[in-house]
Scaffold this active site. Structure first.
Site, mmCIF file in Angstrom:
data_model
loop_
_atom_site.group_PDB
_atom_site.id
_atom_site.type_symbol
_atom_site.label_atom_id
_atom_site.label_comp_id
_atom_site.label_asym_id
_atom_site.label_seq_id
_atom_site.Cartn_x
_atom_site.Cartn_y
_atom_site.Cartn_z
ATOM 1 N N ASP A 135 -0.221 -5.435 -3.817
ATOM 2 C CA ASP A 135 -0.186 -4.463 -2.733
ATOM 3 C C ASP A 135 -1.654 -4.239 -2.429
ATOM 4 O O ASP A 135 -2.358 -3.569 -3.200
ATOM 5 C CB ASP A 135 0.464 -3.149 -3.170
ATOM 6 C CG ASP A 135 0.545 -2.184 -2.006
ATOM 7 O OD1 ASP A 135 -0.465 -2.073 -1.269
ATOM 8 O OD2 ASP A 135 1.582 -1.545 -1.811
ATOM 9 N N HIS A 136 -2.149 -4.812 -1.336
ATOM 10 C CA HIS A 136 -3.606 -4.842 -1.175
ATOM 11 C C HIS A 136 -4.202 -3.441 -1.021
ATOM 12 O O HIS A 136 -5.395 -3.248 -1.226
ATOM 13 C CB HIS A 136 -4.034 -5.785 -0.044
ATOM 14 C CG HIS A 136 -3.846 -5.258 1.340
ATOM 15 N ND1 HIS A 136 -2.651 -5.304 1.989
ATOM 16 C CD2 HIS A 136 -4.708 -4.673 2.205
ATOM 17 C CE1 HIS A 136 -2.783 -4.765 3.185
ATOM 18 N NE2 HIS A 136 -4.023 -4.379 3.355
ATOM 19 N N HIS A 169 2.746 0.131 0.722
ATOM 20 C CA HIS A 169 1.444 0.809 0.784
ATOM 21 C C HIS A 169 1.556 2.337 0.710
ATOM 22 O O HIS A 169 0.858 2.980 -0.068
ATOM 23 C CB HIS A 169 0.702 0.439 2.073
ATOM 24 C CG HIS A 169 0.553 -1.049 2.283
ATOM 25 N ND1 HIS A 169 0.362 -1.925 1.257
ATOM 26 C CD2 HIS A 169 0.561 -1.803 3.413
ATOM 27 C CE1 HIS A 169 0.254 -3.165 1.740
ATOM 28 N NE2 HIS A 169 0.378 -3.110 3.046
HETATM 29 C C1 BG6 Z 1 -0.025 -5.445 5.828
HETATM 30 C C2 BG6 Z 1 1.034 -5.318 6.876
HETATM 31 O O1 BG6 Z 1 0.529 -5.363 4.544
HETATM 32 O O2 BG6 Z 1 -0.960 -4.383 5.996
HETATM 33 C C3 BG6 Z 1 0.432 -5.354 8.259
HETATM 34 O O3 BG6 Z 1 1.948 -6.406 6.723
HETATM 35 C C4 BG6 Z 1 -0.642 -4.287 8.399
HETATM 36 O O4 BG6 Z 1 1.432 -5.153 9.249
HETATM 37 C C5 BG6 Z 1 -1.634 -4.397 7.260
HETATM 38 O O5 BG6 Z 1 -1.297 -4.494 9.637
HETATM 39 C C6 BG6 Z 1 -2.602 -3.222 7.273
HETATM 40 O O6 BG6 Z 1 -3.595 -3.456 6.315
HETATM 41 P P1 BG6 Z 1 -5.062 -2.850 6.498
HETATM 42 O O7 BG6 Z 1 -5.766 -3.232 5.244
HETATM 43 O O8 BG6 Z 1 -5.629 -3.505 7.725
HETATM 44 O O9 BG6 Z 1 -4.879 -1.387 6.677
#
Ligand code: BG6
Ligand code: NDP
Length: 490
Positions: A177-178, A240
């Protein structure tokens, strides 16, 4: 000067989906960033895998372009060193061809860390894991990383977990989960558990409510095909936003050991008040963007972008969530996320309660309750709203000011991308910032009834104009409780 990171042991990182969008935008640029700082040790190799036939050099050219497009300051020597680590192997997972070449590429390196990164459609997770097993490519030192989405609901997530679990043991599985790799998210743990200040106040006695907003200005870009089968609840909330909620709400873990942290997050997920149909109706709002102005220009609505006029897929969700625990009794968590909103901002707001009693005269002005704002992006930092005496005023007039710590200004360092941290943690075998199987399944257990109830609704998601803060119903959701979304600084 920031500390130089420790150099990695030798490893083979095998990236399935090496020609895909994620590899292009995130994985290759993030890996490159670890080269100039000396983190990639001798014997660190990257093996990109996908279907199309490419030579090593053709792939390296593609990788060079990806890095030049996404990295601002390139050190040419470091870039050449980095590209020299890369090899390319063509495997067609659907046709089950090309595995022998991968076997040959990995042969003789059974003793080094072997990390498989599955940056491909989730439909391929099972076939890839089975083939890795059949071709004896899984060694003692192997690990596998899977990208979200992990399933489309609890049942399919269970199946994905079973399939991967039949080849890899849980300590070898890294579910990304980045958001957990973002600097400020890790800072949330530092803030809570490395300061004595907050813990005594971090509960229902002092906190009125919590808001978590993850707002994007982008639309679905080139991912409409995937997005329309997912929607904002699956794409953002299931992972997230719930992970952020867990980090705010969890009890202090015993240590930063992976299972200590993940045990505490799991308790929070299990304590989420399950949503009945009536609660879904009252406490959730789903929206879909229409044409408008966003990110500096006129943009199409979701249905036009998709080319499918009947889609009921939500591009916005707001929800009021209760956690059934002593610490959080009657402290609502308001979650909100959407595409094509008014600003790109991700932040957590901890709204403290009003003073129990004011000693000041009415003329001193309104005493605003304290607020702690943890900004994940952009301009990562932490801001505490406090009341002070208005400087220069001859009488006791009060004024609200922010104690503002913007990390970029305070430390003047580049904020590493979440993937940099997560990939290197995976290579090191540290699972603290990765989701455990039971966490993923507990999150789905809470999400499933919402999806189920929404699937029976005849009406479409509430429309909102691109460039706004979402449907008015999401504002009503919080305002009917006498509260407002924290939007003032955007
Ligand atoms: C991803 C989603 O996990 O996270 C995308 O699949 C979203 O739809 C993205 O745009 C948002 O990540 P960040 O790091 O740009 O906030
Ligand atoms: P893309 O569609 O851009 O890339 C898919 C990759 O899979 C390509 O490299 C493609 O290469 C390869 N591929 C397709 N079919 C086969 C096959 N039969 N055999 C071998 N390889 C194949 O996807 P993304 O990069 O966007 O996403 C990858 C994963 O990451 C997905 O699970 C996605 O949900 C997830 N994710 C993506 C995010 C993003 O921002 N892109 C964000 C969060 C998660 P080729 O055509 O050459 O075979």
């Amino acid at each position: 000067m920031p500390n130089r990171p420790a150099q990695s042991d030798p490893f083979d990182l095998v990236v399935f989906g090496g020609t895909g969008d994620l590899a292009h935008r995130k994985l290759l640029p993030s890996l490159y960033h670890r080269e100039p700082v000396g983190q990639l040790g001798e014997g660190a190799r990257i093996i990109a895998v996908s279907r199309r036939p490419l030579s090593d050099d053709e792939y390296r050219d593609w990788a060079r372009k990806a890095i030049c497009e996404h990295v601002a300051d390139i050190d040419q020597d470091a870039l050449e060193r980095f590209l020299a680590r890369i090899q390319y192997v063509s495997v067609d997972v659907a046709q089950n061809t090309g595995w022998e070449t991968l076997e040959q590429t990995l042969a003789g390196r059974e003793g080094v860390v072997r990390a498989f990164y599955l940056s491909v459609s989730p439909d391929f997770f099972g076939p890839i894991c089975s083939s890795l097993g059949e071709h004896n490519l899984v060694t003692e030192k192997s690990r596998v990383t899977i990208e979200k989405p992990i399933g489309k609901n609890g049942k399919s997530a269970h199946t994905v977990n079973e399939t991967i679990g039949s080849v890899f043991k849980e300590h070898q599985i890294f579910r990304i989960d980045h958001y957990l790799g973002k600097e400020t998210v890790q800072n949330l743990m530092a803030l809570r558990f490395a300061n004595v200040l907050f813990e005594p106040l971090w509960n229902a006695a002092h906190i009125d409510h919590v808001q978590i907003t993850v707002a994007e200005t982008l639309g679905v870009e080139g991912r409409a095909g995937y997005y329309d089968t997912a929607g904002a609840l699956r794409d953002m909330v299931q992972n997230h936003l719930l992970q952020l909620l867990c980090l705010v709400a969890m009890e202090p873990p015993e240590s930063m050991a992976p299972d200590s942290v993940r045990d505490e997050k799991l308790k929070v997920l299990k304590a989420l008040h399950p949503m009945s149909a009536e609660m879904v109706e009252r406490n959730t709002v789903r929206g879909q963007y229409r044409a408008g102005a966003s990110a500096g220009g006129a943009v199409k609505g979701y249905l036009d972008e998709l080319g499918h006029p009947d889609s009921h897929t939500e591009t916005f969700v707001a929800a009021k969530v209760d956690i059934q625990s002593w610490r959080w009794a009657n402290v609502p968590f308001y979650l909100r996320t959407g595409k094509r909103l008014a600003a790109r901002v991700s932040e957590i707001t901890i709204q403290f309660k009003d003073l129990p009693h004011s000693i000041f005269l009415p003329g001193a002005g309104r005493i605003a309750a304290n607020k702690l704002v943890i900004r994940l992006q952009p301009d990562e930092g932490v801001k505490m709203q406090v009341m002070i005496k208005d400087p220069g005023s001859s009488s006791m007039r009060l004024r609200e000011v922010p104690l503002d710590m913007t990390f970029a200004e305070a430390f003047n360092v580049r904020q590493p991308d979440a993937y940099e941290r997560l990939i290197m943690d995976m290579i090191r075998g540290n699972q603290t910032l990765f989701m455990r199987r039971d966490e993923v399944e507990a999150a789905w257990k809470w999400i499933d009834p919402i999806l189920e109830h929404w699937s029976h609704l005849k009406e479409a998601p509430k429309p909102y104009t691109s460039g706004t803060w979402g449907p008015s119903a999401s504002i009503a959701l919080i305002e009917r409780d006498g509260r407002t979304w924290h939007d003032e600084s955007y």
